[in-house]
Scaffold this motif. Structure first.
Motif, PDB file in Angstrom:
ATOM      1  N   MET A   1       0.841  -1.159   0.000  1.00  0.00           N
ATOM      2  CA  MET A   1       0.000   0.000   0.000  1.00  0.00           C
ATOM      3  C   MET A   1       0.873   1.203   0.000  1.00  0.00           C
ATOM      4  N   LYS A   2       0.411   2.186  -0.546  1.00  0.00           N
ATOM      5  CA  LYS A   2       1.069   3.443  -0.359  1.00  0.00           C
ATOM      6  C   LYS A   2       2.227   3.673  -1.311  1.00  0.00           C
ATOM      7  N   ALA A   3       2.212   4.867  -1.758  1.00  0.00           N
ATOM      8  CA  ALA A   3       3.322   5.336  -2.555  1.00  0.00           C
ATOM      9  C   ALA A   3       4.526   5.506  -1.648  1.00  0.00           C
ATOM     10  N   PHE A   4       5.703   5.494  -2.225  1.00  0.00           N
ATOM     11  CA  PHE A   4       6.924   5.645  -1.449  1.00  0.00           C
ATOM     12  C   PHE A   4       7.054   7.074  -0.932  1.00  0.00           C
ATOM     13  N   HIS A 526      11.484  -1.045   0.839  1.00  0.00           N
ATOM     14  CA  HIS A 526      10.353  -0.357   1.470  1.00  0.00           C
ATOM     15  C   HIS A 526       9.034  -0.876   0.889  1.00  0.00           C
ATOM     16  N   GLU A 527       8.951  -0.912  -0.444  1.00  0.00           N
ATOM     17  CA  GLU A 527       7.691  -1.359  -1.072  1.00  0.00           C
ATOM     18  C   GLU A 527       7.414  -2.828  -0.780  1.00  0.00           C
ATOM     19  N   HIS A 530       5.994  -3.192   2.673  1.00  0.00           N
ATOM     20  CA  HIS A 530       4.600  -2.776   2.892  1.00  0.00           C
ATOM     21  C   HIS A 530       3.673  -3.991   2.906  1.00  0.00           C
ATOM     22  N   HIS A 649       3.436   9.718   5.512  1.00  0.00           N
ATOM     23  CA  HIS A 649       4.888   9.617   5.647  1.00  0.00           C
ATOM     24  C   HIS A 649       5.387  10.681   6.623  1.00  0.00           C
TER      25      HIS A 649
HETATM   26 ZN   LIG Z   1       5.416   3.525   1.491  1.00  0.00          ZN
END
Ligand SMILES: [Zn+2]
Length: 688
Positions: A1-4, A526-527, A530, A649
């Protein structure tokens, strides 16, 4: 989930944090292959402030351009990507593509925004029929219909994490929590123009001051559009938004998946959220036949629906009119666009002037026809070799991640098996998607920017609603190739790494592995991680919402993550504003797990040998500095305040400083007790 990288562009025409300072042409940002030694501030001890150590000299010599709220590595790459996209669009325009083709749509859309004289000459005419329709609303029934007509597919709870829509509610079409093979309708709270409920309910002096300025801005817009009594109307509109804000969940609450899992059938809306005429609302929205929804914030639906009944009709009509004017102000005559920038650009983000028109136009084309340009972009700027190398790197990181899970002493074998199943079915998209968005339902007309924007958001809505109930394509992307970002899609168990982030300084095939693993490797890690953060760990290998943890393992995971949340909550970017460690927890976990996985990946490339020194720095030092240099940034105060409140973030500095949880960092820089970032070994948070 979520953009970096977060800080979503809430306000298309004013808020993007981008940099135009370098004046560089279409060239990569960096000529040296390795860490940017000239950015390091050697007067700072790494153990006292690692962020300033890695970036201090760059920060000292960098000035935020007047048209920006801030600048950072991402924005500098975005500028490069935008210039390239602009060149591609110019080529498309020159090639005079055939009428009806998607390239023609790009050319006509781009030209329609550049034609300022036509926009001035047309004035408010394109808006007029919509304002007249609002003025003609006679009762609650017609109001419900009109509110339904505003519903758009403009929110995204888990992929790009956008919980904001100025419309009463927002639609997100995504795989179902309990039926991950089929697209489901998620409905989210909405109705606010300011970025978040905090802007309405916070009692701080800063927010009180902003609210007063906002009300003046609302009055200005109503006056410009020719409404009588603009001050009275503005006061009632802002008051209604304040009441709506009080029904909203906070961002941290929005991120709690279990609280979002509320399946509602159509009949439950009238029963559980009385006030709004729901039948008429859904008819207005054109989705009267859809019977099942997931309602993300039931109490907001209850509260907002009740407000529809209890607030005078005339106030709702003013609210509708203002929200319409505000949403399109950027493509209306100058007086509107300038008034909008004066508030959203200057007051809310701190930028001093508008960005050049062509840049705003590139953003419009990316938003409306992103895949058409993206396809050309990927062909020109992303080679098959670059794709193969990046794929190889992700595969290595996933393999290391798997090893880490296997070796976790606290985790039971049954939980490990579920975690490994998630890793082995993870889809990794690199560079560009395997299939492209079809825009055939989008009608673009020359010389009609208002209509092009209107039809753009509506055609997107139609494309999304047409998918409801259909089979999920797990390989579908949620970012364009020209986007400088990366994303994990938890309901698809998939990752996207767009072409535009796979370039220097994040990724440079000619740089040492220490640097590539510290920079892009930590982003890839990181990705991947997630998949196992506080939200990702609630979904199974198929993307279904299911608890696959043993109670003991879950307890361990929760206590480790609570310690990380507590660590981040001690950070105070302003005396009156702290980081909310709960709101940023999923991203903080991903940052920490990402750097850990990348560190393993880097060492795997060494196969026991010592990395060569570069500019006097050891391999481990280069690795951590490259990671820290991902975060070099300069942000104006209003924008940073907005980020702390609305971004999942943490601010850049604290993302860089998560190195204090990694044992190898202490060794690399000889960090000692007494230095500001020093944590005794038992206070360093280890999750994965
Ligand atoms: Zn992220």
């Amino acid at each position: 989930m979520k953009a970096f990288f977060g800080f979503t562009v809430l306000f298309l025409f004013s808020l993007a944090i981008l940099d135009l300072s370098s004046g560089a042409q279409n060239q990569p940002l960096q000529k040296v292959h390795g860490i940017a030694v000239e950015n390091i501030d050697r007067s700072v001890k790494p153990g006292d402030n690692f962020y300033l150590y890695a970036n201090g000299d760059w920060i000292k010599r960098t000035v935020i351009p007047p048209d920006r709220a801030g600048i950072n590595v991402f924005s500098r790459l975005s500028d490069l990507s935008n210039r390239r996209t602009q060149d591609l669009i110019q080529d498309i325009v020159k090639s005079n593509p055939p009428v009806g083709s998607s390239l023609r749509k790009v050319a006509d859309l781009y030209n329609s925004y550049m034609d300022e004289a036509a926009i001035e000459a047309t004035g408010l005419a394109p808006l007029r029929p919509h304002l007249d329709a609002i003025a003609a609303i006679r009762d609650q029934h017609e109001l419900a219909h009109a509110l339904g007509e505003t519903l758009r597919a403009d929110v995204d709870a888990l992929n790009n994490t956008n919980f904001h829509t100025p419309n009463l509610f927002g639609l997100w079409v995504a795989p179902g929590f309990h039926d991950p093979d089929h697209y489901t309708a998620y409905l989210l709270q909405g109705g606010l123009v300011l970025p978040d409920r905090e802007y309405y309910v916070s009692d701080s002096e800063h927010m009180r001051d902003l609210r007063a300025k906002y009300q003046t801005h609302v009055a200005t817009m109503m006056k410009l559009a020719g409404f009588s009594d603009p001050d009275g109307r503005a006061s009632r509109i802002v008051n209604l938004e304040h009441l709506i804000a009080q029904t909203h969940r906070t961002l941290a609450e929005n991120e709690d998946i279990h609280r979002a899992d509320n399946p509602w059938t159509r009949s439950e809306f009238a029963k559980d959220a009385p006030g709004l005429d729901w039948d008429e609302y859904f008819r207005g929205a054109g989705i009267g036949e859809i019977t099942n929804f997931i309602v993300w914030q039931p109490e907001a639906f209850k509260g907002e629906s009740a407000l529809v009944a209890s607030t005078p009709l005339e106030t709702w009509k003013d609210w509708l009119a203002f929200h319409l004017i505000e949403a399109y102000a950027g493509v209306l005559p100058k007086s509107f666009a300038e008034a909008r920038f004066a508030f959203f650009g200057k007051e809310l983000s701190g930028a001093q002037q508008e960005r050049p028109r062509w840049q705003r136009d590139v953003m419009i084309v990316n938003a409306q026809l992103g895949d058409v340009v993206g396809k050309v972009y990927a062909q020109k700027y992303f080679s098959p070799e670059a794709k193969a190398q990046a794929q190889d790197m992700v595969a290595k990181l996933i393999a290391n991640y798997r090893k880490r899970i296997e070796a976790l002493p606290w985790m039971n074998p049954s939980t490990k098996a579920e975690a490994e199943a998630k890793l082995s079915t993870l889809y990794v998209g690199v560079g560009y998607p395997e299939s492209w968005q079809d825009y055939s339902n989008y009608d673009v007309k020359p010389g009609d920017i208002f209509g092009n924007m209107w039809r753009g958001s509506f055609s997107r809505y139609e494309r999304e609603t047409a998918r409801l109930g259909k089979t999920v394509n797990r390989r579908e992307w949620s970012m364009t190739p020209q986007t400088v970002n990366a994303v994990n899609l938890p309901l698809q168990n998939a990752l996207n790494f767009p072409a535009a982030i796979l370039q220097p300084p994040f990724y440079d095939p000619k740089a040492p592995p220490a640097v590539n693993y510290g920079a892009i490797g930590s982003i890839m890690g990181h990705e991947i991680s997630h998949t196992f953060d506080t939200e990702g760990s609630t979904f199974d290998a198929k993307g279904g919402l299911r608890n696959w943890w043993t109670p003991d393992d879950l307890k361990h995971f929760e206590s480790a993550t609570a310690a990380l949340a507590a660590q981040y909550s001690t950070y105070k970017p302003f005396p009156d504003l702290s980081v909310n460690g709960k709101q940023t927890l999923a991203e903080d976990i991903a940052d920490l797990a990402g750097i850990t996985a990348a560190y393993d990946g880097f060492h795997a490339t060494l196969a026991g040998k010592t990395a060569p020194l570069q500019d006097g720095f050891t391999g481990d030092q280069q690795f951590f500095i490259a990671f820290g240099q991902n975060w070099g940034s300069k942000v104006r105060e209003p924008a940073l305040r907005q980020q702390v409140l609305t971004d999942p973030h943490a601010p850049a500095q604290y993302r860089a400083e998560t190195v204090r949880n990694v044992d190898a960092w202490y060794k690399a820089f000889d960090v000692k007790p007494g230095e500001a970032l020093y944590l005794p070994p038992n206070e360093r948070v280890v999750i994965w």
